[in-house]
Design a protein around this motif. Structure first.
Motif, PDB file in Angstrom:
ATOM      1  N   CYS A  84       0.821  -1.209   0.000  1.00  0.00           N
ATOM      2  CA  CYS A  84       0.000   0.000   0.000  1.00  0.00           C
ATOM      3  C   CYS A  84       0.854   1.258   0.000  1.00  0.00           C
ATOM      4  O   CYS A  84       0.522   2.243  -0.667  1.00  0.00           O
ATOM      5  CB  CYS A  84      -0.934   0.008   1.205  1.00  0.00           C
ATOM      6  SG  CYS A  84      -0.068  -0.111   2.796  1.00  0.00           S
ATOM      7  N   CYS A  85       1.950   1.232   0.672  1.00  0.00           N
ATOM      8  CA  CYS A  85       2.787   2.423   0.830  1.00  0.00           C
ATOM      9  C   CYS A  85       3.907   2.507  -0.206  1.00  0.00           C
ATOM     10  O   CYS A  85       4.615   3.513  -0.264  1.00  0.00           O
ATOM     11  CB  CYS A  85       3.390   2.440   2.232  1.00  0.00           C
ATOM     12  SG  CYS A  85       2.132   2.424   3.515  1.00  0.00           S
ATOM     13  N   LEU A 129       2.915   5.419  -2.529  1.00  0.00           N
ATOM     14  CA  LEU A 129       2.327   6.625  -1.940  1.00  0.00           C
ATOM     15  C   LEU A 129       3.219   7.852  -2.031  1.00  0.00           C
ATOM     16  O   LEU A 129       2.779   8.947  -1.718  1.00  0.00           O
ATOM     17  CB  LEU A 129       1.922   6.376  -0.484  1.00  0.00           C
ATOM     18  CG  LEU A 129       0.592   5.666  -0.319  1.00  0.00           C
ATOM     19  CD1 LEU A 129       0.284   5.460   1.155  1.00  0.00           C
ATOM     20  CD2 LEU A 129      -0.532   6.399  -0.999  1.00  0.00           C
ATOM     21  N   CYS A 143       6.143   5.917  -0.146  1.00  0.00           N
ATOM     22  CA  CYS A 143       5.834   7.060   0.720  1.00  0.00           C
ATOM     23  C   CYS A 143       7.132   7.513   1.379  1.00  0.00           C
ATOM     24  O   CYS A 143       7.963   6.683   1.772  1.00  0.00           O
ATOM     25  CB  CYS A 143       4.832   6.632   1.779  1.00  0.00           C
ATOM     26  SG  CYS A 143       4.548   7.882   3.058  1.00  0.00           S
ATOM     27  N   CYS A 182       5.337   2.142   8.827  1.00  0.00           N
ATOM     28  CA  CYS A 182       5.064   3.565   8.676  1.00  0.00           C
ATOM     29  C   CYS A 182       5.813   4.235   9.820  1.00  0.00           C
ATOM     30  O   CYS A 182       5.500   4.011  10.989  1.00  0.00           O
ATOM     31  CB  CYS A 182       3.568   3.841   8.791  1.00  0.00           C
ATOM     32  SG  CYS A 182       3.183   5.600   8.881  1.00  0.00           S
ATOM     33  N   HIS A 237       3.511   6.490  12.026  1.00  0.00           N
ATOM     34  CA  HIS A 237       2.241   5.806  12.296  1.00  0.00           C
ATOM     35  C   HIS A 237       1.360   6.558  13.306  1.00  0.00           C
ATOM     36  O   HIS A 237       0.146   6.667  13.114  1.00  0.00           O
ATOM     37  CB  HIS A 237       2.504   4.380  12.781  1.00  0.00           C
ATOM     38  CG  HIS A 237       1.271   3.560  12.908  1.00  0.00           C
ATOM     39  ND1 HIS A 237       0.636   3.027  11.810  1.00  0.00           N
ATOM     40  CD2 HIS A 237       0.546   3.201  13.982  1.00  0.00           C
ATOM     41  CE1 HIS A 237      -0.435   2.367  12.221  1.00  0.00           C
ATOM     42  NE2 HIS A 237      -0.512   2.447  13.528  1.00  0.00           N
ATOM     43  N   ARG A 287       0.105   9.747  11.353  1.00  0.00           N
ATOM     44  CA  ARG A 287      -0.118   9.589   9.919  1.00  0.00           C
ATOM     45  C   ARG A 287      -1.377  10.326   9.445  1.00  0.00           C
ATOM     46  O   ARG A 287      -2.311  10.526  10.218  1.00  0.00           O
ATOM     47  CB  ARG A 287      -0.188   8.116   9.550  1.00  0.00           C
ATOM     48  CG  ARG A 287      -1.421   7.383  10.095  1.00  0.00           C
ATOM     49  CD  ARG A 287      -1.208   5.884  10.005  1.00  0.00           C
ATOM     50  NE  ARG A 287      -2.369   5.130  10.438  1.00  0.00           N
ATOM     51  CZ  ARG A 287      -2.673   4.878  11.708  1.00  0.00           C
ATOM     52  NH1 ARG A 287      -1.894   5.338  12.686  1.00  0.00           N
ATOM     53  NH2 ARG A 287      -3.743   4.164  12.007  1.00  0.00           N
ATOM     54  N   CYS A 327      -4.459   7.592   5.406  1.00  0.00           N
ATOM     55  CA  CYS A 327      -3.724   6.391   5.811  1.00  0.00           C
ATOM     56  C   CYS A 327      -4.452   5.678   6.952  1.00  0.00           C
ATOM     57  O   CYS A 327      -4.457   4.446   7.018  1.00  0.00           O
ATOM     58  CB  CYS A 327      -2.305   6.759   6.237  1.00  0.00           C
ATOM     59  SG  CYS A 327      -1.361   7.585   4.954  1.00  0.00           S
ATOM     60  N   TYR A 367      -7.349   3.563   5.504  1.00  0.00           N
ATOM     61  CA  TYR A 367      -7.055   2.581   4.475  1.00  0.00           C
ATOM     62  C   TYR A 367      -7.172   1.156   4.988  1.00  0.00           C
ATOM     63  O   TYR A 367      -6.682   0.819   6.055  1.00  0.00           O
ATOM     64  CB  TYR A 367      -5.642   2.806   3.924  1.00  0.00           C
ATOM     65  CG  TYR A 367      -5.308   1.884   2.793  1.00  0.00           C
ATOM     66  CD1 TYR A 367      -5.834   2.092   1.527  1.00  0.00           C
ATOM     67  CD2 TYR A 367      -4.497   0.782   2.994  1.00  0.00           C
ATOM     68  CE1 TYR A 367      -5.553   1.237   0.488  1.00  0.00           C
ATOM     69  CE2 TYR A 367      -4.196  -0.080   1.959  1.00  0.00           C
ATOM     70  CZ  TYR A 367      -4.725   0.152   0.712  1.00  0.00           C
ATOM     71  OH  TYR A 367      -4.446  -0.699  -0.309  1.00  0.00           O
TER      72      TYR A 367
END
Length: 160
Positions: A11-12, A15, A66, A80, A83, A86, A90, A93
């Protein structure tokens, strides 16, 4: 079942096309801009992830990642590094509605949102187009049940 992140990092990994650093405030604090919505968010690198954040080697393999995503190769997990602070997008998601595994237990595809299949497995894609995309008028629970039945019959395992 609530969404649980497997920390694969997919996913990241793209980004960086969405989130860009607009300003660096110092002390690992940044102003992040969402390039699509224009939303700006102030983020801070989580104290326990500062060393990981300083390692920028991920961008050699994933140049579109990202700016705050890092991958720990020893653990084979993505993190992340902001986190705790964030951006909202995000926080909202969820990676998949259904995870589809092949006979060997490897990921064959994901069903995201209501019924979008993301897969490079040609057999799964063909099955989805022929037997699942044609389903209509079902409740979410009935659709899920039917999809699981179809996929299991074809030798796939579905995780939700």
């Amino acid at each position: 079942m609530p969404f649980e992140c497997s920390q694969c990092g997919e996913c990241c990994s793209h980004l960086g096309l969405v989130h860009t650093i607009r300003e660096e405030y110092g002390d690992y604090r940044y102003l992040v801009n969402n390039e699509y919505t224009g939303e700006k968010t102030t983020v801070s690198v989580d104290p326990d992830k500062i060393l990981l954040f300083c390692d920028r080697s991920i961008f050699a393999d994933r140049p579109e990642a990202c700016p705050f995503f890092r991958y720990n190769r020893n653990e084979e997990k993505g993190y992340c590094t902001v986190h705790l602070t964030r951006p909202e997008i995000c926080r909202d998601y969820g990676c998949w509605r259904m995870l589809i595994l092949d006979k060997e237990g490897k990921r064959a595809g994901r069903i995201m949102c209501q019924s979008f299949l993301a897969s490079e497995d040609e057999r799964l894609t063909r099955l989805f187009e022929e037997r699942i995309n044609t389903l209509s008028g079902l409740t979410d629970a009935a659709w899920d049940e039917r999809v699981i039945h179809e996929l299991a019959g074809a030798g796939y395992t579905v995780l939700m």
